[in-house]
Design an enzyme around this catalytic site. Structure first.
Site, mmCIF file in Angstrom:
data_model
loop_
_atom_site.group_PDB
_atom_site.id
_atom_site.type_symbol
_atom_site.label_atom_id
_atom_site.label_comp_id
_atom_site.label_asym_id
_atom_site.label_seq_id
_atom_site.Cartn_x
_atom_site.Cartn_y
_atom_site.Cartn_z
ATOM 1 N N ASP A 37 0.785 -1.254 -0.212
ATOM 2 C CA ASP A 37 -0.041 -0.173 0.069
ATOM 3 C C ASP A 37 0.835 1.280 0.218
ATOM 4 O O ASP A 37 0.599 2.166 -0.775
ATOM 5 C CB ASP A 37 -1.009 0.079 1.233
ATOM 6 C CG ASP A 37 -1.866 -0.955 1.204
ATOM 7 O OD1 ASP A 37 -2.210 -1.669 -0.211
ATOM 8 O OD2 ASP A 37 -2.559 -1.555 2.165
ATOM 9 N N GLU B 233 -9.224 -2.378 3.681
ATOM 10 C CA GLU B 233 -8.777 -1.932 5.198
ATOM 11 C C GLU B 233 -10.422 -0.938 5.750
ATOM 12 O O GLU B 233 -10.584 -1.263 6.804
ATOM 13 C CB GLU B 233 -7.855 -0.882 5.155
ATOM 14 C CG GLU B 233 -6.561 -1.780 5.083
ATOM 15 C CD GLU B 233 -5.160 -1.151 5.219
ATOM 16 O OE1 GLU B 233 -5.375 0.164 5.309
ATOM 17 O OE2 GLU B 233 -4.108 -1.879 5.345
#
Length: 287
Positions: A67, A183
């Site tokens: 990420d 997430e």
């Protein structure tokens, strides 16, 4: 009886899929993406936000995961485009370890790939430990060592954001967040820690789509396919996200991309999504 049971099962399946679709829309998730288009769109998005805000710097903590690697490279590409257009632009990548980082080599690989304009190395151990010690000196108690470790983990995440905002404030910058749809769906971030940012260029992407962008950018395979870990718990270093979540990223991504998931995965994801709703909202105010 068999027909009634089959009809009921079909209705339940349709209902679950409807819930999946609704949540996916809310989190801006899509089943399919064009990687090159998304890279250009999200790079240009960062440029536009800088221009509109009048800020000239982007700031991001680099952990060594996919990420932050993808978001960091997007940030560097954005500021380079700014400079090509005669605008100011600078990207500051930050190393923010707590003591000795076990996967420090991965962070080094990420920085070598991203090639940021500037790298700051700030160890948050002293600040995190001192705050927890001050809390305990002030009368704070914990149920056990595991609860204490969990609280310290969130303190670490918030100290990292404090450091990034200190740099952004001094350099006329915006803090980049690495939150993506997987997430966000699971509420797997620290409120006002890694969940706090000015701009979130990975919004709406599933984990596999972030990996796809990483591959398109040419990031090292070891980083693109690295097993994700938040690494906040000192008593369980490098604890895998999927262990903490109780469901795999494959299942989470399938849920987001409106693909079929098992009933167990659906129930786990939906329960977690509802339980973590407060993390995705602005502070609650009176009606």
């Amino acid at each position: 009886m068999c027909l009634e049971s089959e009809t009921k099962s079909e209705e339940e399946t349709r209902s679950r899929r409807a819930v999946q679709r609704a949540i996916g829309v809310q989190l801006q998730a899509r089943s399919d993406i064009d990687a090159q288009h998304e890279l250009e769109r999200r790079r240009d998005f960062l440029c536009r936000v800088m221009q509109e805000s009048g800020q000239t710097t982007l700031v991001l903590g680099i952990s060594g995961g996919v990420d932050s690697t993808v978001a960091g490279r997007l940030a560097q590409l954005a500021v380079e485009k700014q400079r090509e257009q005669g605008e100011q632009g600078r990207f500051i990548a930050m190393r923010l370890p707590y003591g000795e980082q076990q996967d420090a080599d991965d962070a080094d690989k990420a920085l070598a790939f991203i090639q940021p304009d500037e790298v700051l190395d700030v160890n948050i151990k002293s600040a995190s430990d001192t705050l927890l010690e001050s809390l305990e000196n002030g009368g704070m108690t914990f149920d056990d060592v595991h609860q204490r470790d969990f609280v310290l983990g969130n303190v670490k995440a918030r100290q990292r954001m404090v450091a990034q905002y200190a740099v952004a404030g001094a350099r006329g910058g915006l803090v980049i967040g690495t939150d993506q749809a997987a997430e966000a769906l699971m509420g797997f971030f620290t409120k006002y820690g890694d969940g706090a940012c000015d701009v979130a260029p990975l919004t709406g992407l599933s984990k596999r789509q972030v990996r796809l962008l990483g591959q398109e950018l040419g990031a090292p395979d070891a980083l693109v396919n690295k097993a994700p870990t938040a690494d906040l718990e000192s008593l369980a270093p490098q604890k895998l996200d999927e262990v903490a979540l109780g469901v795999s990223y494959e299942e989470i991504d399938d849920f987001l991309e409106n693909r079929e998931v098992s009933e167990r995965a659906f129930d786990t994801i939906l329960t977690t999504y509802r339980r973590t709703e407060h993390k995705r909202r602005l502070p609650i105010a009176p009606d």
